[in-house]
Design an enzyme around this catalytic site. Structure first.
Site, PDB file in Angstrom:
ATOM      1  N   SER A 105      43.312  83.208  42.627  1.00 44.91           N
ATOM      2  CA  SER A 105      44.440  82.494  42.051  1.00 44.91           C
ATOM      3  C   SER A 105      44.711  83.011  40.641  1.00 44.91           C
ATOM      4  O   SER A 105      45.026  84.180  40.472  1.00 44.91           O
ATOM      5  CB  SER A 105      44.180  80.995  42.087  1.00 44.91           C
ATOM      6  OG  SER A 105      45.376  80.289  42.046  1.00 44.91           O
ATOM      7  N   HIS A 133      45.921  77.499  50.033  1.00 40.67           N
ATOM      8  CA  HIS A 133      45.482  78.212  48.839  1.00 40.67           C
ATOM      9  C   HIS A 133      44.004  78.588  48.880  1.00 40.67           C
ATOM     10  O   HIS A 133      43.550  79.402  48.083  1.00 40.67           O
ATOM     11  CB  HIS A 133      45.787  77.370  47.600  1.00 40.67           C
ATOM     12  CG  HIS A 133      45.717  78.149  46.327  1.00 40.67           C
ATOM     13  ND1 HIS A 133      46.360  79.362  46.151  1.00 40.67           N
ATOM     14  CD2 HIS A 133      45.069  77.913  45.163  1.00 40.67           C
ATOM     15  CE1 HIS A 133      46.120  79.824  44.933  1.00 40.67           C
ATOM     16  NE2 HIS A 133      45.333  78.966  44.319  1.00 40.67           N
TER      17      HIS A 133
END
Length: 714
Positions: free
Chosen positions: A573, A688
């Site tokens: 991320s 995610h």
């Protein structure tokens, strides 16, 4: 909670609620993004477009055989799934209404069980769990790939909960009302279609809800902008607007405190990721609460907490950023500013969170990136006193109160859970009481690898501007500083998220046991030393995160822990942006890059899914001055033909509706165009985390370790 929005956003990295489920077409190119108009890979932003998915399948087909060919791949994948599915893992739980609730996955229940037990039952080695909801059975019955996204239970005497179910692990979820007594979803109950919704109970027949109500109801970041009061039996279209944020905000939210005698409703908006405006609901009117914009404020019975992210000069005194202040709530709302500091930071100590029992405030403190805990008590005269909680050290310690404020005679009112772990010590869960110094060990994670002969040390590198940057080194048995150790360097460096020591069965089996050194860097941009450590590396100073990471890599080489041939880096991320940036800036330092669910195209990040919410961290690329900072490190724009880069492994998920998969896709496509070697893998499910269940997580980890050994092995 005092900082429920910021904490939930940071815990999930970049956003916990908001944004449409999926972007089906490329985001529009505005005049302000003229540089993006020349981007030949905008078509890869079409998440589920036929052309884009054909490209994904082609890349996956090229990558998997290369990594699956590693002799340890199959064994690692099997072992990782055994670790993840282990029935001896700690069933972490939270307390409500006399029950300890846990969500559990294992081999027989890959999607998971939502279950509960009394404390007496929980104490047993093998509790007889009361299963509330079987997600595998539900998914099969409804022909859905449901992934658990949490439950919000009203508590008290009520049996009603709002359960969130995600398709494939995306942040967007379906919300459905559930009855704990009947173990069924409520016919005609509160139900929301798939969206990134915010919902909280006012009472059993009323909820506050923020969701996609249609045009204008979402912020630029895709999060709820409008909060409505929705009564049972009404269609959602009849819900009444009670609070609105602005279109440019990150999101709006509502938080209901049901503590008997201290019931409150707080509405709020987040103008950016690190600031909030809050309002107390009084007689159907939202009255703004005065506070510093970037301070986090919460109520606890008759008190108010204020956690500072900037210095605050008030009442003739300046309180330093990183402090936790407490005051009488009624006096504070009248405008008085008489505080007691429960925590003030030092150069090495920072606040890592807090919770409460019925009468105590429990603080989690980082001391040189190791955990300590304190309990604060207010006597009859209103004076505060501190008591240290006796717990293992150094390592990662976290304490959290178990008190259910809605239960008058809560038997766990003065109890707390304490968890501890470090790199070589499996997690333990203990039960504490504020009346005792003893901790009762309830559960312990099994040992997944032999740590005999291994050691951990903390070192410091000197960054480009002279700042000392700490990092941990985990040495496998028999390793020597001879400059040839395969070494994996992990970092994050953003959103005030701290990187703490943790036990990893995957690292132990696939890395340490085979002679790999592991390094965890505590670079600026994180929260290891409080708000100042974070703020030193945001916006125009974001490069300092990358300078710190490069400094750690250089120190590893200088100290002969490894060399560039054997040094790999990994991050996800914001950490994916980190490793992408340093790969482009210093390709000579590394021979492997594991880049997970990354941001990489910083020219368009604010136009992709939840990206606009992160401009408080990076700046706004549509403002020429700010693009001037960002353009210097944006990996996608700084790739050059003719430069020798390490061959990266880039991993993302089609169902990642937080960080758009186009970041990873476009980076890989440009590297291929320029003739650079690259491995790319995109999971369809997973959101995610790029993994919707333990099998997918084990597969991803096995691919990553196969790649690392192919690149870094002796």
């Amino acid at each position: 909670m005092p900082n429920h929005l910021l904490t939930s956003l940071a815990a999930a990295l970049i956003g916990a609620a908001g944004a449409p489920a999926m972007a089906q077409t490329p985001s529009p190119v505005t005049p302000a993004t003229a540089a993006a108009e020349a981007d030949p890979y905008l078509w890869l932003e079409d998440v589920t477009g036929d052309k884009a998915l054909a490209w994904v399948r082609e890349r996956n087909a090229a990558t998997r055989p290369q990594l699956e060919a590693h002799p340890d791949f199959q064994a690692n994948r099997t072992r990782f799934k055994e670790i993840l599915d282990s029935k001896e893992s700690i069933p972490m739980a939270h307390h409500q209404g006399g029950w300890l609730y846990n969500f559990w996955r294992d081999e027989q229940h890959p999607r998971g069980l939502w279950r509960r037990a009394t404390l007496a039952e929980y104490r047993k080695p093998q509790p007889a769990w009361d299963v509330v909801l079987d997600l595998d059975a539900l998914a099969k019955a409804e022909s859905e790939n449901w992934v658990w996204a949490g439950a919000n239970c009203l508590g008290g005497r009520s049996n009603r909960c709002l359960i969130s179910l995600s398709r494939g692990g995306a942040d967007a979820s379906v919300v459905r009302e559930f009855d704990l007594a009947t173990r069924r979803f409520v016919d005609g109950g509160f139900t929301l279609p798939e969206a990134k919704s915010m919902v909280d109970w006012l009472d059993e027949n009323t909820v506050f809800v923020g969701t996609d109500f249609g045009a204008g109801s979402l912020t630029d970041s895709g999060y709820p902008r409008v909060i409505k009061r929705w009564k049972r039996g009404e269609p959602l279209s009849a819900a009444v607007t009670v609070y609105e944020g602005q279109k440019t905000d990150v999101s709006a939210f509502a938080n209901v405190d049901h503590t008997p005698g201290f019931e409150r409703v707080v509405f709020g908006r987040s103008p950016d990721f690190f600031s909030t405006e809050m309002a107390l609901w009084q007689g159907d009117k939202a009255v703004v609460i005065d506070k510093p914009a970037d301070a986090q404020l919460s109520f606890w019975r008759d008190l108010v907490f204020v956690e500072l992210r900037s210095d605050w000069a008030v009442g003739g005194k300046t309180w330093p950023r990183g402090s936790l202040l407490v005051a009488d709530a009624a006096a504070y709302l009248r405008g008085e500013r008489a505080f007691t500091a429960l925590f003030t930071p030092t150069a090495t100590r920072s606040l890592a969170g807090y919770s409460t029992t019925k009468t105590r405030v429990l603080l989690n403190v980082l001391d040189n990136v190791s955990g300590r805990a304190e309990a604060w008590h207010r006597d009859a005269k209103g004076q505060w006193a501190k008591k240290d909680i006796v717990a293992p050290y150094p390592g990662t310690l976290h304490v959290t109160g178990l008190h259910d404020a809605q239960v008058q005679d809560d038997p766990l009112a003065e109890n707390f859970f304490a968890t501890y772990t470090d790199f070589l010590t499996p997690d333990t869960l203990s039960l504490g009481a504020t009346s005792s110094d003893a901790l009762e060990k309830l559960k312990a994670r099994p040992t997944f690898f032999d740590a005999t002969g291994m050691k951990v040390e903390q070192r410091f590198a000197t960054s480009k501007d002279g700042t000392k940057v700490p990092y941990f080194v985990v040495w496998p048995k028999g390793a020597k500083a001879d400059g040839s150790n395969p070494t994996l360097l992990y970092g994050y460096g953003g959103f005030e998220v701290s990187m703490n020591p943790a036990y990893s069965g995957a690292l132990g089996n696939a890395w340490y046991s085979k002679g790999g050194v592991y390094v965890l860097a505590n670079i600026r941009g994180g929260g290891e030393f409080g708000p100042g450590w974070h703020q030193a590396a945001i916006k125009q100073n974001k490069q300092k995160s990358y300078d710190d990471f490069i400094a750690v890599a250089q120190d590893l080489i200088a100290q002969k822990i490894t060399d560039a041939r054997h040094l790999g880096i990994q991050g996800g991320s914001n950490g994916g942006l980190l490793v992408g940036a340093v790969m482009v800036q210093r390709p000579d330092l590394f021979n492997a890059v594991v880049c997970q669910v990354p941001l990489l195209d910083m020219r368009r990040f604010n136009q992709l899914l939840a990206g606009a919410s992160w401009m408080g961290e990076y700046g706004n690329p549509d403002v020429p001055e700010e693009w001037g900072w960002i353009s210097k490190y944006s990996p996608y724009q700084n790739l050059k033909a003719g430069v020798k880069y390490p061959k990266p492994l880039i991993i993302t998920s089609t169902r990642d509706d937080r960080v758009h998969p186009a970041h990873a896709r476009k980076m890989a496509a440009r590297m291929i165009e320029q003739g650079h070697p690259v491995l790319y893998h995109e999971y369809i499910e997973g959101g995610h985390s790029a993994a919707a269940d333990n099998a997918q997580r084990a597969d991803r980890q096995a691919l990553e370790f196969a790649y690392l050994w192919q690149q870094l092995g002796r």
